[in-house]
Scaffold this active site. Sequence first.
Site, mmCIF file in Angstrom:
data_model
loop_
_atom_site.group_PDB
_atom_site.id
_atom_site.type_symbol
_atom_site.label_atom_id
_atom_site.label_comp_id
_atom_site.label_asym_id
_atom_site.label_seq_id
_atom_site.Cartn_x
_atom_site.Cartn_y
_atom_site.Cartn_z
ATOM 1 C CG ASN A 149 -2.029 -0.869 0.905
ATOM 2 O OD1 ASN A 149 -2.730 -0.766 -0.017
ATOM 3 N ND2 ASN A 149 -2.480 -1.611 2.051
ATOM 4 C CB CYS A 170 -6.524 -5.506 -2.445
ATOM 5 S SG CYS A 170 -7.182 -4.979 -0.716
ATOM 6 C CG HIS A 171 -6.918 -9.446 1.711
ATOM 7 N ND1 HIS A 171 -5.660 -9.796 1.820
ATOM 8 C CD2 HIS A 171 -7.272 -8.223 2.547
ATOM 9 C CE1 HIS A 171 -5.035 -8.774 2.895
ATOM 10 N NE2 HIS A 171 -6.012 -7.870 3.252
ATOM 11 C CG HIS A 200 -8.511 -0.214 0.376
ATOM 12 N ND1 HIS A 200 -7.452 0.177 1.299
ATOM 13 C CD2 HIS A 200 -8.396 -1.552 0.445
ATOM 14 C CE1 HIS A 200 -6.886 -0.696 1.627
ATOM 15 N NE2 HIS A 200 -7.108 -1.706 1.030
ATOM 16 C CE1 TYR A 256 -8.617 4.826 3.011
ATOM 17 C CE2 TYR A 256 -10.386 3.300 2.317
ATOM 18 C CZ TYR A 256 -9.116 3.117 2.765
ATOM 19 O OH TYR A 256 -8.271 2.579 3.091
#
Length: 501
Positions: A149, A170-171, A200, A256
């Site tokens: 990241n 990414c998971h 994300h 975010y």
Amino acid sequence: MSFKVTFIGAGSIGFTRGLLRDLLTVPEFKDIEVSFMDINSHNLEMVTELCQRDVIENGLKINIQATKDRREALKDAKYVFCTIRMGGLEAFSTDVDIPLKYGVDQCVGDTLCAGGIMYGQRGIAEMLDICRDIKEVAAPDVLLLNYSNPMVMLTWACNKYGGVRTIGLCHGVQHGHQQIAEVFGLKKSDVDIICAGINHQTWYISASHKGKDLTGGLLEAFEKHPEFSRTEKVRIDMLRRFGYYSTESNGHLSEYVPWYRKRADEIKDWIDLGSWINGETGGYLRVCTEGRNWFETDFPNWMKDPALEYTTENRGEEHGSFIIEGLETGRVYRGHFNVVNNGVISNLPDDAIIEAPGYVDRNGISMPHVGDLPLGPAAVCNASISVQRLAVEAAVHGDDKLLRQAFMMDPLVGAVCNPKEIWQMVDEMLVAGGQWLPQYGEAIAKAKETLSSGNLIPTAVNYEGAARLKVKSVEEMQQDRDAANKNAGESDKGKDREKVH
């Protein structure tokens, strides 16, 4: 079947051991070459010893090559896993602590917001150096699989400026998929999804079971769920306002956007302290610190524990090994990948790094056309993309004006701070991270002058945030060794969320 796989940042026990297990679960890969590289000799030695023991216990003859020499590790590599954390936990702590002085309260700080932007400045400088070495010594058809990241910023820089074909992995999508199935009482494998957006901030724009749409009933299902209604308040509110569920955890998502962490006295209304990932101030820094301390202390016991078993049922969900398996064997794999958009999502910019469904086989990686995101989710993504673009250009060119503009445009930073406060925060963060920011030499010198002038905006120097918990000691962690091992050993430190309230 033989080829070389290199792990850069192999001292990351959480990623390296699991990814190697996943890779060596594939029967055709029993003769591949494996190289580990890390700048930390101690971590590299421990992880190599542990992984080599796993390899031997599984009856394989692979001899892991461990080195601090990056070019040696990359020589002739066909696949490169990147799991670096530039600056380590020392730099990470400044990403969390300095913004707190200005009222910017982050749970994670590794993707967007003040911490994510500065993390990107350190990481991009290093990633471009890695790309130079890859182009000079790795195999001509090399593929860089980036797990580091901020995912979007690093993958963007590698593709645009590094000249290396790079996919970010990414998971997050798998987690939300599981949650959607759970709220309807279904198995994950029985729920079909289309998830698209940016890392994300990816949105489940379609969810169905045996052809029946589930999207319309998601809000009610989540509101009624006994656990998620308490632990996923931000995600549920975003679902309520925008109509679609987002991939990222409550704590991640809250930093975010501008609405949930802007007022200190309201933050606890939106988070849950049963698990760090639900919104704890500096939660990810805490668990990473605990994981490092535990692994270093308890390592001798890890060598006494049973080895990981390289079996299909123990294989993890990380995309990396499945991508390599698809490319090498032709077996078809469907996952969600971070790639340059190029029209996949038609109402996001072509140059952005998007996360969307993709297919892998021997012909390569194919990204089907998604089309338009719903307008609301697209607007949320576009706000973040503007920050990411500014941050990438700032890092590549060492342009602190663009860096400051990225901070100003960041949704949460802009909601909390005025321009003068942002300028001073950036000065502090540049100076604090100077040793990892070679591209900002002139800007750092000017920032030092400004900060030493004495004419500074007052800040809350000792402010700990709205919901910060103390780092557990090794002695405290010894009371639950299984939990400590999971924290240290998992790449996904939010995988097993404590149900403590």
